[in-house]
Design an enzyme around this catalytic site. Structure first.
Site, PDB file in Angstrom:
ATOM      1  N   ARG A   1      17.990  53.979  44.543  1.00  0.00           N
ATOM      2  CA  ARG A   1      18.229  52.567  44.909  1.00  0.00           C
ATOM      3  C   ARG A   1      17.777  51.637  43.780  1.00  0.00           C
ATOM      4  NH1 ARG A   1      14.932  49.430  47.800  1.00  0.00           N
ATOM      5  NH2 ARG A   1      14.029  51.131  49.024  1.00  0.00           N
TER       6      ARG A   1
ATOM      7  N   TYR B   1      36.751  33.061  45.114  1.00  0.00           N
ATOM      8  CA  TYR B   1      37.023  34.074  46.145  1.00  0.00           C
ATOM      9  C   TYR B   1      36.351  33.616  47.452  1.00  0.00           C
ATOM     10  CZ  TYR B   1      37.065  38.585  48.492  1.00  0.00           C
ATOM     11  OH  TYR B   1      37.241  39.600  49.402  1.00  0.00           O
TER      12      TYR B   1
ATOM     13  N   ASP C   1      31.794  34.256  37.536  1.00  0.00           N
ATOM     14  CA  ASP C   1      32.514  35.421  38.066  1.00  0.00           C
ATOM     15  C   ASP C   1      33.661  35.700  37.094  1.00  0.00           C
ATOM     16  OD1 ASP C   1      34.209  37.201  39.369  1.00  0.00           O
ATOM     17  OD2 ASP C   1      33.678  36.475  41.354  1.00  0.00           O
TER      18      ASP C   1
ATOM     19  N   LYS D   1      38.107  45.824  40.613  1.00  0.00           N
ATOM     20  CA  LYS D   1      39.342  45.335  39.985  1.00  0.00           C
ATOM     21  C   LYS D   1      39.532  45.992  38.609  1.00  0.00           C
ATOM     22  CE  LYS D   1      39.381  42.505  43.505  1.00  0.00           C
ATOM     23  NZ  LYS D   1      38.946  43.243  44.654  1.00  0.00           N
TER      24      LYS D   1
HETATM   25  N1  LCS Z   1      34.984  38.030  43.023  1.00  0.00           N
HETATM   26  C1  LCS Z   1      36.324  37.933  42.920  1.00  0.00           C
HETATM   27  C2  LCS Z   1      36.910  37.009  41.914  1.00  0.00           C
HETATM   28  C3  LCS Z   1      37.137  38.693  43.751  1.00  0.00           C
HETATM   29  O1  LCS Z   1      38.475  38.581  43.630  1.00  0.00           O
HETATM   30  C4  LCS Z   1      36.553  39.571  44.699  1.00  0.00           C
HETATM   31  C5  LCS Z   1      37.384  40.398  45.618  1.00  0.00           C
HETATM   32  C6  LCS Z   1      35.154  39.609  44.783  1.00  0.00           C
HETATM   33  C7  LCS Z   1      34.403  38.840  43.920  1.00  0.00           C
HETATM   34  C8  LCS Z   1      34.454  40.504  45.767  1.00  0.00           C
HETATM   35  O2  LCS Z   1      34.511  41.812  45.311  1.00  0.00           O
HETATM   36  P1  LCS Z   1      34.454  43.120  46.252  1.00  0.00           P
HETATM   37  O3  LCS Z   1      33.237  42.974  47.087  1.00  0.00           O
HETATM   38  O4  LCS Z   1      35.694  43.139  47.066  1.00  0.00           O
HETATM   39  O5  LCS Z   1      34.348  44.228  45.274  1.00  0.00           O
HETATM   40  N2  LCS Z   1      38.748  40.028  45.648  1.00  0.00           N
HETATM   41  C9  LCS Z   1      39.690  40.463  46.430  1.00  0.00           C
HETATM   42  C10 LCS Z   1      41.023  39.987  46.393  1.00  0.00           C
HETATM   43  O6  LCS Z   1      41.447  39.096  45.701  1.00  0.00           O
HETATM   44  N3  LCS Z   1      41.721  40.650  47.274  1.00  0.00           N
HETATM   45  O7  LCS Z   1      40.977  41.585  47.934  1.00  0.00           O
HETATM   46  C11 LCS Z   1      39.616  41.513  47.456  1.00  0.00           C
END
Ligand code: LCS
Length: 392
Positions: A57, A110, A182, A207
């Protein structure tokens, strides 16, 4: 690997020196805990005087390899991997904010990054203002004496709005606040926020960094090593660590990050031009097109326009539904940054949680479609969009 190596060399080698076995690929250290050679060394590890591993962890050799690789790509001193992108966002907020403190964020970020601040942290006395951070006046006006964090997503979703990171970093620092960016949409290959003055950068590695739509994960990068220690401590307290198997897959994905982004970006550019000239399309949002409001700024702070675009159909919601139900190659799914082309409808999917007024203010009309372009053959992607548009 030399410190000044180029990005492709870093993607393949940074943090990934062969271990004592000579393994060329960093192994999955699938263990929850690590034996101490003796009581004194065990105590020294807990006291921070010995850098050996304690418990997964807190850290693990597979995670450490990934963290060193991403820190090298973004010119940071430290990186901390998390279970998801939202784990990275939560860790940044909970490290820097507290009762009576205020943050300013990008309105069109987001959705959950905004909801976490406005709904969840508000219960603990944190104040948050979300504004159009591409307008520096709005950022300056939103600052309060208790502002500690400016949180920017650039480019931001789905209108691909670009914020001047160097200018916002100056604003933050003059105010005694930190800037977190971000960097998910750009990826470390196209943008290095720390080089532009940001204090922290973060990603949903689900991503581009992983790139193969088979991992959920996140990472936070800092310039200041002391801030990195604080970030790791928060991550460990929250318990949102990445798993070693996740880290192994992300490391493998990163090896081709540059190749994937270059190819998908070339596809995206050609598709954006095709859509901009299509009679059924009202508008295309892509930072690689001179028609984008921040085209020049994006050129200055990014190494390329990236692989995500959105476009507005003249026929509104009905046209959007027809198109989404007619594509055969692009997959109808929420996410981006993978090798496959993904398509979605922000108004009823990723941004459905925003009130209609705010959605429209962020350019998210009912006819808007988001396309995350992959690495398939351009001719096939164009043919697919062409036949789907014919059904609209
Ligand atoms: N930041 C951005 C810019 C994102 O697009 C996402 C997820 C996150 C943070 C969060 O990341 P995760 O916890 O999902 O790894 N974006 C998504 C989207 O545009 N469609 O589905 C998830």
């Amino acid at each position: 690997m030399a410190q000044q190596s180029g990005p492709y060399t870093k993607m393949v080698h940074a943090g990934q020196e062969p271990d004592w076995t000579g393994a060329v690929t960093v192994p999955i250290y699938q263990t929850s805990t690590f034996a101490f050679p003796n009581a004194e060394i065990g105590a020294a590890r807990f006291a921070g005087q010995d850098q050996g591993f304690i418990y997964t962890r807190l850290n693990n050799p597979t995670l450490q390899a990934l963290e060193e690789c991403v820190a090298a790509l973004e010119h940071g001193s430290c990186a901390v991997a998390t279970a998801s992108g939202m784990g990275a966002v939560s860790t940044v907020y909970l490290t820097l904010l507290g009762q009576g403190l205020h943050m300013v964020g990008t309105a069109s970020c987001y959705g959950p990054s905004r909801v976490l601040a406005e709904k969840y942290l508000a219960r603990f006395g944190v104040e948050a203002s979300f504004v159009d951070t591409s307008d520096l006046d709005q950022v300056a006006r939103a600052l309060r004496p208790n502002t500690r964090l400016i949180y920017v997503e650039s480019p931001s979703n789905p209108a691909m709005t670009v914020t001047d990171l160097a200018a916002v970093a100056d604003l933050a620092h003059h105010h005694g606040a930190l800037l977190a960016v971000d960097n998910t949409f750009a990826s470390p290959y196209l943008q290095q926020p720390l080089n532009l003055g940001a204090d922290l950068s973060l990603h949903s590695v689900s991503k581009f960094l992983n790139g193969h739509a088979d991992v959920i994960g996140g990472i936070v990068i800092t310039r200041d090593p002391a801030l990195g220690v604080q970030i790791r401590s928060t991550m460990a307290m929250l318990g949102c660590n990445m798993d070693p198997h996740q880290a192994f897959l992300v490391l493998r994905g990163i090896k081709t990050l540059g190749l994937r982004v270059e190819r998908a970006q070339a596809n995206a550019m050609a598709i954006a031009q095709f859509l901009e000239n299509h009679p059924k399309v009202a508008r295309v949002f892509y930072v690689g097109l001179p028609s984008h409001p921040q085209y020049q700024l994006a050129k200055k702070q990014m190494a390329g326009p990236g692989c995500v675009l959105s476009f507005e159909l003249k026929g509104g919601l009905e046209a959007a539904r027809k198109l989404l139900n007619s594509v055969r190659l692009a997959t109808l799914v929420v996410s981006l940054g993978g090798v496959e082309t993904l398509i979605e409808h922000p108004a009823t999917m990723t941004h459905a949680s925003l009130p209609r007024e705010e959605r429209l203010a962020a350019g998210i009309t009912d006819g808007l479609i988001r396309l995350a372009v992959g690495i398939e053959d351009l001719e096939d992607l164009l043919a697919d969009l062409d036949q789907a548009l014919a059904h609209v």
